[in-house]
Motif scaffolding. Structure first.
Motif, short mmCIF file in Angstrom:
data_model
loop_
_atom_site.label_atom_id
_atom_site.label_comp_id
_atom_site.label_asym_id
_atom_site.label_seq_id
_atom_site.Cartn_x
_atom_site.Cartn_y
_atom_site.Cartn_z
N PRO A 1 -4.36 -0.49 14.32
CA PRO A 1 -4.74 -0.68 12.92
C PRO A 1 -4.74 0.64 12.17
CG PRO A 1 -6.26 -1.82 14.39
CD PRO A 1 -5.41 -0.94 15.26
N PHE A 2 -4.41 0.58 10.90
CA PHE A 2 -4.45 1.77 10.05
C PHE A 2 -5.72 1.70 9.21
CE2 PHE A 2 -3.43 4.02 6.06
CZ PHE A 2 -3.07 5.25 6.58
N ASP A 3 -6.63 2.61 9.46
CA ASP A 3 -7.91 2.65 8.75
C ASP A 3 -8.27 4.12 8.52
OD1 ASP A 3 -8.90 3.63 11.21
OD2 ASP A 3 -9.48 1.62 11.86
N PRO A 4 -9.39 4.40 7.88
CA PRO A 4 -9.73 5.81 7.61
C PRO A 4 -9.78 6.68 8.86
CG PRO A 4 -11.08 4.38 6.25
CD PRO A 4 -10.31 3.49 7.18
N THR B 1 -3.62 6.19 -0.82
CA THR B 1 -4.10 6.07 -2.19
C THR B 1 -4.29 4.62 -2.64
OG1 THR B 1 -1.80 6.23 -2.95
CG2 THR B 1 -3.13 8.26 -2.96
N VAL B 2 -3.91 3.67 -1.81
CA VAL B 2 -4.08 2.25 -2.11
C VAL B 2 -4.84 1.59 -0.98
CG1 VAL B 2 -2.88 0.06 -2.53
CG2 VAL B 2 -1.93 2.17 -3.46
N ASP B 3 -5.77 0.72 -1.31
CA ASP B 3 -6.50 -0.04 -0.28
C ASP B 3 -5.64 -1.22 0.16
OD1 ASP B 3 -8.19 -1.43 1.34
OD2 ASP B 3 -9.71 -1.84 -0.18
N ARG B 4 -4.99 -1.06 1.30
CA ARG B 4 -4.08 -2.08 1.82
C ARG B 4 -4.76 -3.03 2.80
NH1 ARG B 4 1.09 0.15 0.62
NH2 ARG B 4 0.93 2.37 0.12
N SER B 5 -6.08 -2.97 2.89
CA SER B 5 -6.79 -3.70 3.95
C SER B 5 -6.56 -5.21 3.90
CB SER B 5 -8.29 -3.40 3.90
OG SER B 5 -8.84 -3.74 2.63
N ALA B 6 -6.25 -5.76 2.73
CA ALA B 6 -6.02 -7.21 2.63
C ALA B 6 -4.72 -7.63 3.30
CB ALA B 6 -6.00 -7.63 1.16
N HIS B 7 -3.84 -6.67 3.58
CA HIS B 7 -2.53 -6.98 4.16
C HIS B 7 -2.36 -6.41 5.56
CE1 HIS B 7 -0.54 -7.89 -0.01
NE2 HIS B 7 -1.58 -8.65 0.27
#
Length: 377
Positions: free
Chosen positions: A22-25, A46-52
């Motif tokens: 997973p890609f997270d902080p 720069t974009v919160d992609r967590s929904a995808h």
């Protein structure tokens, strides 16, 4: 079904030491140490992609956990594709790992946003160019180029991509793109004036409900066979309006039903099945389908999409809207494969779960020239 004219075959072996995480902080902060001198684009963070479901697909050199290349990958939920946002380092190896990852999940397609890859380099690893949108693009709404690699041989031909220019013209846009795909309308005629003119004839203020949209399509293109599908007896898409605003919209919907009868546009009250949708696509018809965005975008808003092709296990749609705030772009929305079961679930709209659609057939051979919707004013 026709073979994609741009499909390229690229030899690929199994990815060596590939990793999917997973890609997270936490992942983001560790990237410099894992990738060494390979710079990670600022857009990754720069974009919160967590929904995808953002994740990294990385390849290593087998020494100390170092990565020689990595790709940031996302996808809309309940779909049958993966999207490469960017790949860094050993790009061919990272992309090959993404393709293998997609094949392992039985997906139909991998896309690649063209932020940092040329068409020549994309073609080398088997990706074909997507035709850029007909609507102007800003930096925040997506890259100027995009690429696709289908993971099977037979795919549907691509319509032009046109992104709706308002929050409420999705129904009109799907009809226009369907006619452009059918060759009934030129791509050059797809512009904001045409979009708003057809919406004006179809709207129930502000949304387009199925009967009004079907009537507007018949008026604009009288030679095109049109069938309205709606398994609800009364007015629809009114739940979110105050009580005092429902009555007059219901009057307009009843008027649309009367007009459908006068124009000879049939209203099929049986529930449109996925089998019927696939049958229409096999006949090279187009299905404008009303669905909820809850599954793909996380909010329950009725929305029109265009079903224009089918691949094994999925229907290919074009969605005229993309959610830039989540990193979703036209590359996601164009040629989007959605599994049959997911589309069937999405196409149950409102608390009543009704299904609405408009099927547009091909004009009979030798039929009259069809009107430009702008002239219908």
């Amino acid at each position: 079904m026709t073979r994609h004219p741009h499909r390229a075959e690229a030899p690929e072996g199994p990815a060596v030491n590939s990793t999917v995480i997973p890609f997270d902080p936490d992942t983001s902060s560790a990237l410099p140490g894992r990738l060494g001198h390979h710079a990670v684009p600022e857009r990754w963070q720069t974009v919160d992609r967590s929904a995808h479901a953002p994740h990294l697909v990385a390849v290593g050199d087998g020494d100390g956990g170092k990565w020689t290349g990595a790709a940031l990958v996302t996808a809309r939920p309940h779909t049958a594709y993966l999207k490469i946002v960017d790949a860094v380092g050993d790009v061919p190896a990272a992309v090959a790992a993404v393709v293998a990852h997609a094949r392992g999940q039985g997906l139909a397609q991998v896309k690649w946003e063209g932020w940092s890859v040329s068409s020549e380099d994309a073609a080398t690893v088997g990706f074909a160019p997507l035709r850029p949108p007909l609507t102007p693009l800003e930096e925040a709404t997506g890259p100027a180029a995009g690429y696709v690699r289908w993971l099977h041989d037979d795919v549907a031909t691509a319509p032009p991509y046109y992104g709706q220019t308002t929050h409420f013209t999705c129904g009109a846009v799907t009809a226009l793109v369907a006619q452009a795909h059918a060759g009934t309308l030129s791509s050059e005629a797809l512009d904001r004036e045409t979009e708003l003119t057809l919406w004006r004839d179809a709207t129930n203020f502000l949304a387009c409900e199925p009967v009004g949209l079907g009537v507007a399509v018949r008026r604009a293109w009288p030679a095109s066979p049109v069938t309205i599908h709606l398994d609800a007896d009364g007015p629809v898409l009114l739940d979110h309006h105050p009580e005092e605003d429902r009555e007059w919209r219901a009057v307009l919907q009843r008027a649309s039903r009367k007009q459908a009868g006068e124009l000879g546009v049939p209203i099929d009250v049986s529930r449109l099945s996925m089998t019927a949708i696939r049958g229409a696509l096999d006949r090279r018809e187009h299905v404008l389908l009303l669905l909820s965005l809850a599954g793909m975008q996380g909010f329950d808003v009725p929305h029109w999409v265009l079903c224009h092709g089918a691949v094994p296990g999925a229907v290919v749609i074009d969605d005229p809207w993309a959610n830039a705030s989540t990193g979703d772009t036209w590359v996601d929305a164009h040629l989007l494969p959605v599994p049959d079961a997911s589309l069937d679930s999405m196409a149950a709209v409102s608390a009543d779960g009704f299904r609405g659609a408009v099927t547009i057939g091909r004009p009979p051979r030798g039929g009259a020239a069809l009107a430009d919707p702008v002239e219908q004013g």
